[in-house]
Scaffold this motif. Sequence first.
Motif, short mmCIF file in Angstrom:
data_model
loop_
_atom_site.label_atom_id
_atom_site.label_comp_id
_atom_site.label_asym_id
_atom_site.label_seq_id
_atom_site.Cartn_x
_atom_site.Cartn_y
_atom_site.Cartn_z
N ASP A 179 -4.54 -1.39 -0.50
CA ASP A 179 -4.33 -2.47 0.47
C ASP A 179 -4.30 -3.80 -0.28
O ASP A 179 -5.26 -4.14 -0.98
N GLU A 200 0.83 -1.21 0.00
CA GLU A 200 0.00 0.00 0.00
C GLU A 200 0.86 1.26 0.00
O GLU A 200 0.51 2.26 -0.62
N ARG A 239 -4.83 -6.66 0.63
CA ARG A 239 -5.93 -7.57 1.02
C ARG A 239 -7.15 -7.36 0.12
O ARG A 239 -7.95 -8.28 -0.08
#
Length: 455
Positions: free
Chosen positions: A38, A32, A40
């Motif tokens: 991010d 990031e 994820r």
Amino acid sequence: MVDYEALLGSLFDIVHVTDAEGRTLHGSGRYEEFFGIDPREMVGKPIEEFYHLGYFAPTITMRVIRDKKKVHTIQTTRKNQKLFVEGTPIWDQDGNFSGVVHTFIDITSQEQLQQELNEVKYVGTVMQSEMTKENNRQKGETSLIYRSQSMEQVAMLAKKLSQVESSMILLGESGVGKGVLAKYIHECSPRVDKPFVHINCGAIPETLLESELFGYEKGAFTGAFKDGKAGLIEKANGGTLFLDEIGEMSLSLQVKLLNVLQEKTITPVGSSVSRKVDVKLITATNKNLRQMVKEGRFREDLYYRIHVVPLEIPPLRERQEEIPVLVHYFLNVFSQKYCLERQLADTCYRILSEYDWPGNVRELENVVERLVVTSHDVLITPAQIPRYIHNQEYREHKGIKVDHVMAMQEAMDEVERQLVQRAYEQHKTTTKVAEALGISQPSASRKLRKWLCTS
């Protein structure tokens, strides 16, 4: 238990892993920080999706998946970070392709780039060429941009020959970079602080070429400067004289040039007094001078004078690994020249690398400049590349391109030589060569012996 994520994190700034379809499996914690997303949020989604959203460019994942081999490039992120990224295919215990692991190194600053050069040897070629190019540009020097073994040999020999006074001739197709190599030889030579004079013998009308080369005295002819004019050869005194397209020089001027080489003197037009000159002579041609000697169109004594050390530059189609490096170089040059921020989509590099470039480096340079100045967006896409380049069917069925007029038999011999060479490189046996060329096996054998000296 070894913490592999921590281990990889200590070696690389970012690690990113996809499956065999290009879907994200893992992204390290600093992702990031560099990309602005991010990791994820990326898990389970195709990496190409984030490339199209503009988080980074170019992308190499699909190239690794397609070719099943390592691919590397310099990537720019949405946060304007410069990263050296390498994609490596990974295989399971059964030898099946299972995904791609990407490793990233931050090269945003020049200091970081130099540090990574010292630490990561295998990325040296790409990064060093960029640093050398930038340093040479700041000094006003000529840089050679190459990655192929053939051009490395040319560059090494050129640098060696720059230290001797022997005349040399640069051979190669139009647009391969003979002028750039001549300037490089001069800048590596002890004459670097003296003039480098480049004369294109084919660009100056024959009636003016003599006065341009040798100069003239006042009143030598109507329209001349009243005080006369020094010739370009005299202006190169102490330095390097580069005569491009030497095959275009008339026989009468060839006699005078031979005198320059033998006697180290010039005689201006309209004068009877010779002047001493000291020049290192580099010539260049894309013609077959030996054939021109046989036909009486080029003097044999001059041929041997300028042909002391021949240096042949291979065409761009024979050093395709250099195309992405040259594209990247010219992209930076023209982006800076026109104050535009431009990047190429990864697919563009593939399309440009697969094109034959009959106009060689000069054609590639012109195409990249065209892409930079005509693009309305930062990212240049395949749709903007000229159709004749990425149209595979056109490339496979295109006709022979004629760049200049030559004797008919010379042209036919050259076409035959290239066809035989290409067929032999692809098929290796006379039977298959004969089949590919549509001739008999004995004919194929004779032509191979004639053009390639095979037994």
